[in-house]
Design a protein around this motif. Structure first.
Motif, PDB file in Angstrom:
ATOM      1  N   ASP A 168      14.891 -31.208  44.953  1.00 62.12           N
ATOM      2  CA  ASP A 168      14.923 -31.365  43.645  1.00 62.12           C
ATOM      3  C   ASP A 168      14.783 -30.301  42.928  1.00 62.12           C
ATOM      4  O   ASP A 168      13.704 -29.533  42.825  1.00 62.12           O
ATOM      5  CB  ASP A 168      13.813 -32.294  43.453  1.00 62.12           C
ATOM      6  CG  ASP A 168      13.720 -32.673  42.070  1.00 62.12           C
ATOM      7  OD1 ASP A 168      14.418 -32.185  41.187  1.00 62.12           O
ATOM      8  OD2 ASP A 168      12.459 -33.185  41.599  1.00 62.12           O
ATOM      9  N   ILE A 169      16.085 -29.732  42.062  1.00 64.21           N
ATOM     10  CA  ILE A 169      16.038 -28.669  41.442  1.00 64.21           C
ATOM     11  C   ILE A 169      15.159 -28.539  39.977  1.00 64.21           C
ATOM     12  O   ILE A 169      14.542 -27.747  39.379  1.00 64.21           O
ATOM     13  CB  ILE A 169      17.621 -28.104  40.959  1.00 64.21           C
ATOM     14  CG1 ILE A 169      17.556 -26.626  40.416  1.00 64.21           C
ATOM     15  CG2 ILE A 169      18.276 -29.166  40.062  1.00 64.21           C
ATOM     16  CD1 ILE A 169      18.715 -26.102  40.433  1.00 64.21           C
ATOM     17  N   ASP A 170      14.976 -30.046  39.754  1.00 64.70           N
ATOM     18  CA  ASP A 170      14.086 -30.163  38.367  1.00 64.70           C
ATOM     19  C   ASP A 170      12.792 -29.656  38.583  1.00 64.70           C
ATOM     20  O   ASP A 170      12.039 -29.400  37.713  1.00 64.70           O
ATOM     21  CB  ASP A 170      14.265 -31.653  37.844  1.00 64.70           C
ATOM     22  CG  ASP A 170      13.671 -31.930  36.660  1.00 64.70           C
ATOM     23  OD1 ASP A 170      14.127 -31.201  35.540  1.00 64.70           O
ATOM     24  OD2 ASP A 170      12.978 -32.663  36.294  1.00 64.70           O
ATOM     25  N   ARG A 171      12.235 -29.726  39.728  1.00 64.81           N
ATOM     26  CA  ARG A 171      10.724 -29.238  40.199  1.00 64.81           C
ATOM     27  C   ARG A 171      10.684 -27.697  40.057  1.00 64.81           C
ATOM     28  O   ARG A 171       9.542 -27.213  39.942  1.00 64.81           O
ATOM     29  CB  ARG A 171      10.428 -29.776  41.590  1.00 64.81           C
ATOM     30  CG  ARG A 171      10.264 -31.131  41.843  1.00 64.81           C
ATOM     31  CD  ARG A 171      10.082 -31.289  43.277  1.00 64.81           C
ATOM     32  NE  ARG A 171       9.734 -32.522  43.616  1.00 64.81           N
ATOM     33  CZ  ARG A 171       8.747 -33.274  43.962  1.00 64.81           C
ATOM     34  NH1 ARG A 171       7.672 -32.513  43.819  1.00 64.81           N
ATOM     35  NH2 ARG A 171       8.875 -34.507  44.032  1.00 64.81           N
ATOM     36  N   GLY A 172      11.879 -26.873  40.125  1.00 63.87           N
ATOM     37  CA  GLY A 172      11.566 -25.659  39.942  1.00 63.87           C
ATOM     38  C   GLY A 172      11.632 -24.976  41.768  1.00 63.87           C
ATOM     39  O   GLY A 172      11.165 -25.826  42.509  1.00 63.87           O
ATOM     40  N   ASN A 199      19.697 -32.013  43.990  1.00 59.68           N
ATOM     41  CA  ASN A 199      19.581 -33.094  43.138  1.00 59.68           C
ATOM     42  C   ASN A 199      18.884 -32.782  41.780  1.00 59.68           C
ATOM     43  O   ASN A 199      18.068 -31.933  41.579  1.00 59.68           O
ATOM     44  CB  ASN A 199      18.500 -34.048  43.882  1.00 59.68           C
ATOM     45  CG  ASN A 199      18.658 -35.656  43.452  1.00 59.68           C
ATOM     46  OD1 ASN A 199      19.622 -35.741  42.751  1.00 59.68           O
ATOM     47  ND2 ASN A 199      17.453 -36.172  43.593  1.00 59.68           N
ATOM     48  N   ARG A 200      19.223 -33.651  40.971  1.00 59.77           N
ATOM     49  CA  ARG A 200      18.459 -33.547  39.409  1.00 59.77           C
ATOM     50  C   ARG A 200      18.872 -32.464  38.646  1.00 59.77           C
ATOM     51  O   ARG A 200      18.099 -31.930  38.056  1.00 59.77           O
ATOM     52  CB  ARG A 200      17.005 -34.104  39.563  1.00 59.77           C
ATOM     53  CG  ARG A 200      16.660 -35.362  40.219  1.00 59.77           C
ATOM     54  CD  ARG A 200      15.228 -35.793  40.117  1.00 59.77           C
ATOM     55  NE  ARG A 200      14.919 -36.945  40.737  1.00 59.77           N
ATOM     56  CZ  ARG A 200      14.037 -37.068  41.638  1.00 59.77           C
ATOM     57  NH1 ARG A 200      13.509 -35.946  42.079  1.00 59.77           N
ATOM     58  NH2 ARG A 200      13.854 -38.224  42.160  1.00 59.77           N
ATOM     59  N   PHE A 201      20.307 -31.966  38.666  1.00 57.34           N
ATOM     60  CA  PHE A 201      20.618 -31.020  38.094  1.00 57.34           C
ATOM     61  C   PHE A 201      21.035 -30.934  36.654  1.00 57.34           C
ATOM     62  O   PHE A 201      21.652 -32.156  36.249  1.00 57.34           O
ATOM     63  CB  PHE A 201      21.688 -29.956  38.592  1.00 57.34           C
ATOM     64  CG  PHE A 201      22.148 -28.854  38.226  1.00 57.34           C
ATOM     65  CD1 PHE A 201      21.477 -27.808  37.961  1.00 57.34           C
ATOM     66  CD2 PHE A 201      23.541 -29.017  37.326  1.00 57.34           C
ATOM     67  CE1 PHE A 201      21.766 -26.701  37.473  1.00 57.34           C
ATOM     68  CE2 PHE A 201      23.878 -27.757  36.702  1.00 57.34           C
ATOM     69  CZ  PHE A 201      23.000 -26.434  36.821  1.00 57.34           C
ATOM     70  N   ARG A 202      20.449 -30.307  35.603  1.00 52.03           N
ATOM     71  CA  ARG A 202      20.993 -30.425  34.373  1.00 52.03           C
ATOM     72  C   ARG A 202      21.154 -29.143  33.807  1.00 52.03           C
ATOM     73  O   ARG A 202      20.195 -28.148  33.683  1.00 52.03           O
ATOM     74  CB  ARG A 202      20.066 -31.147  33.406  1.00 52.03           C
ATOM     75  CG  ARG A 202      18.342 -30.926  33.516  1.00 52.03           C
ATOM     76  CD  ARG A 202      17.469 -31.863  32.753  1.00 52.03           C
ATOM     77  NE  ARG A 202      16.472 -32.005  33.366  1.00 52.03           N
ATOM     78  CZ  ARG A 202      15.533 -33.001  32.823  1.00 52.03           C
ATOM     79  NH1 ARG A 202      15.737 -33.776  31.775  1.00 52.03           N
ATOM     80  NH2 ARG A 202      14.254 -32.940  33.244  1.00 52.03           N
ATOM     81  N   TYR A 229      20.942 -34.896  36.955  1.00 47.99           N
ATOM     82  CA  TYR A 229      19.871 -35.519  36.474  1.00 47.99           C
ATOM     83  C   TYR A 229      20.473 -36.845  35.700  1.00 47.99           C
ATOM     84  O   TYR A 229      21.236 -36.730  34.387  1.00 47.99           O
ATOM     85  CB  TYR A 229      19.166 -34.713  35.642  1.00 47.99           C
ATOM     86  CG  TYR A 229      17.593 -35.341  35.357  1.00 47.99           C
ATOM     87  CD1 TYR A 229      16.602 -34.836  35.949  1.00 47.99           C
ATOM     88  CD2 TYR A 229      17.505 -36.385  34.617  1.00 47.99           C
ATOM     89  CE1 TYR A 229      15.213 -35.340  35.454  1.00 47.99           C
ATOM     90  CE2 TYR A 229      16.401 -36.920  34.270  1.00 47.99           C
ATOM     91  CZ  TYR A 229      15.220 -36.254  34.741  1.00 47.99           C
ATOM     92  OH  TYR A 229      13.773 -37.012  34.555  1.00 47.99           O
ATOM     93  N   HIS A 231      19.533 -40.073  33.234  1.00 49.91           N
ATOM     94  CA  HIS A 231      18.484 -40.660  32.507  1.00 49.91           C
ATOM     95  C   HIS A 231      18.771 -42.244  32.483  1.00 49.91           C
ATOM     96  O   HIS A 231      19.832 -42.574  32.607  1.00 49.91           O
ATOM     97  CB  HIS A 231      18.593 -40.100  31.059  1.00 49.91           C
ATOM     98  CG  HIS A 231      18.297 -38.660  30.869  1.00 49.91           C
ATOM     99  ND1 HIS A 231      17.001 -38.241  30.852  1.00 49.91           N
ATOM    100  CD2 HIS A 231      18.970 -37.573  30.937  1.00 49.91           C
ATOM    101  CE1 HIS A 231      17.103 -36.681  30.743  1.00 49.91           C
ATOM    102  NE2 HIS A 231      18.460 -36.633  30.687  1.00 49.91           N
TER     103      HIS A 231
END
Length: 481
Positions: A168-172, A199-202, A229, A231
């Protein structure tokens, strides 16, 4: 098309990396191609469960994946379900039925037995389907859990299947998550991983590409897809409550959240309802003024009842009723609304009796046998059908049941207070049926509502994640070319 894998496992660098949604997306994509696909999760730990067609229970994420594959949920899709009852103990469900309550150390030894149930279910599924898409649990890098592992690489090694790793890239820290996970695996386990999914790239994909190139050089493995990502998805949560609120309407619904809340997916339809402002209230928070308070289900009703009382929320509940507010108790919440909860058999802990809120004239006796059933019926307080499911231990009786909340066929179910302010029921999934949702909101004071169809919203969300994951399926297909 030809899918090159008869079994493919999806593991993650962390919990909530997106394994469940990737499995659901692949199931929907393969089903679209006419491939007989089935989801499978060897071991799940979750308090959100679904009742299956064969009369058992599995994690709700696997029920959602079954929907994506066009199948009815079956206990073979999740042969081992752990339902935490404390920080160190859980109810162990094997093939949909409660096997025992165990402490973590005891279950660690029991895994060799649980693995046999896992392999039996996998054998049945693989014999009847062209593709089995397997979801791991947590992370394969949890070194302390590798011995007797049945949830991640232990299963993959046992059945000799390839693995894709989701991060999950949104976590960093996505590159550290992937490289660190690989470093914790054995050589044979590393070879089993055929590629990565980010996953979850923006953002600007071009800015990510140097990192992807470095990752492929560093590991010698391809990045199969970068998934966006998305929504506004309406998907059943495996366990964690989504704290973000949905619609911000004027009709406020408050759900107090005890430590062992179960099946909070009951409230997904309310979250999506435009006129409703849904609030989950946690420890240390005050219950705000509201139109409706819903006491949710609980895996450990007496302990959660004591916790709610300790939070000081009883006074807020009584004040809410004095000002004309409405209250619904679902399953364990229904039991709490009564006078007493008796656990003579030690079903949820030490035997004993707990005093409830005494808002309904009922008493509950907890029993070792769990009732699991999908049900259809009608509302007793309105001319509307309802669909739901029962998943509970205990029987509830008393004078309040003479005024039931629902009818299942000719069987009265639940209780409805004489003043019309309180409704108690064992039925989960009440709000998923649009007609029942309208009737319940009308009862609670929200008139002329246009109810959402949460089942249709789930279908739309499954299609959205499948469309987004098409590059992943294409990359996997090319591996067999």
């Amino acid at each position: 098309m030809t899918f090159p894998f008869s079994t493919l496992m999806v593991q993650g660098t962390t919990s909530d990396a997106g394994k469940s949604t990737v499995v659901a997306a692949l199931c929907r994509l393969l089903a679209r191609e006419g491939i007989r696909v089935v989801p499978f999760k060897p071991q799940n730990m979750a308090l959100n469960s679904a009742v299956t067609v064969d009369g058992g229970e599995i994690g709700r994420a696997q029920a959602l994946q079954a929907q994506a594959a066009g199948l009815a949920p079956h206990t073979d899709m999740n042969p081992v379900l752990l339902k935490p009852s404390s920080d160190t103990g859980a109810q162990v469900v094997i093939h949909g039925k409660v096997r025992a309550d165990m402490q973590a150390r005891d279950y660690h030894q029991y895994k060799t037995v649980a693995m046999q149930a896992v392999l039996q279910s996998y054998a049945r599924l693989s014999a009847n389907h062209e593709a089995v898409i397997v979801e791991g649990a947590g992370s394969p890098a949890e070194i302390n859990l590798r011995e007797r592992d049945i949830a991640n690489m232990g299963f993959a090694e046992a059945v000799d299947c390839p693995v894709i790793l989701v991060a999950d890239i949104d976590r960093g820290g996505v590159f550290a998550h992937i490289v660190g996970t690989l470093s914790c695996l054995s050589e044979s386990e590393r070879r089993r991983i055929v590629g990565f999914v980010i996953n979850r790239f923006r953002g600007d994909l071009g800015l990510l590409e140097p990192g992807l190139e470095w990752l492929e050089r560093q590991t010698g493995k391809p990045v199969l897809a970068v998934l966006p990502y998305l929504h506004g998805l309406q998907l059943d949560a495996e366990d964690a409550i989504q704290q973000a609120q949905g619609a911000q309407g004027t009709f406020r619904v408050v759900v107090p959240v005890p430590p062992r809340i179960s099946n909070h997916t009951d409230f997904d339809a309310l979250r999506a309802q435009p006129e409703v402002d849904l609030h989950f209230v946690g420890p240390g928070q005050l219950i705000p003024p509201s139109d409706l308070i819903i006491l949710p289900g609980s895996k450990n009703t007496r302990a959660d009842l004591a916790w709610l009382i300790k939070q000081g929320w009883v006074d807020a509940l009584h004040r809410h009723l004095r000002y004309g507010g409405k209250v619904i108790g679902i399953c364990g919440g229904y039991q709490m609304l009564g006078k007493t909860i008796t656990d003579s058999f030690g079903v949820e802990g030490d035997p004993g009796v707990s005093q409830g809120f005494a808002l309904l004239d009922v008493d509950t006796q907890l029993t070792p046998d769990k009732r699991l059933a999908q049900v259809q019926g009608r509302c007793a307080f309105a001319d509307a059908p309802m669909n739901g499911y029962e998943i509970h231990v205990g029987t509830t009786s008393g004078s309040a049941t003479a005024n039931p909340a629902f009818y299942i066929g000719n069987r009265p179910e639940g209780a409805h207070s004489q003043d019309g302010q309180i409704l108690g029921t064992y039925l989960h999934g009440l709000f998923d049926d649009p007609q029942a949702l309208r009737a319940l909101l009308n009862w609670a004071g929200l008139k002329d509502v246009a109810p959402v169809d949460v089942t249709a919203l789930r279908e739309q969300s499954i299609d959205r994640i499948a469309d987004a994951a098409l590059p992943l399926l294409q990359a996997l297909t090319r591996m067999g070319a």
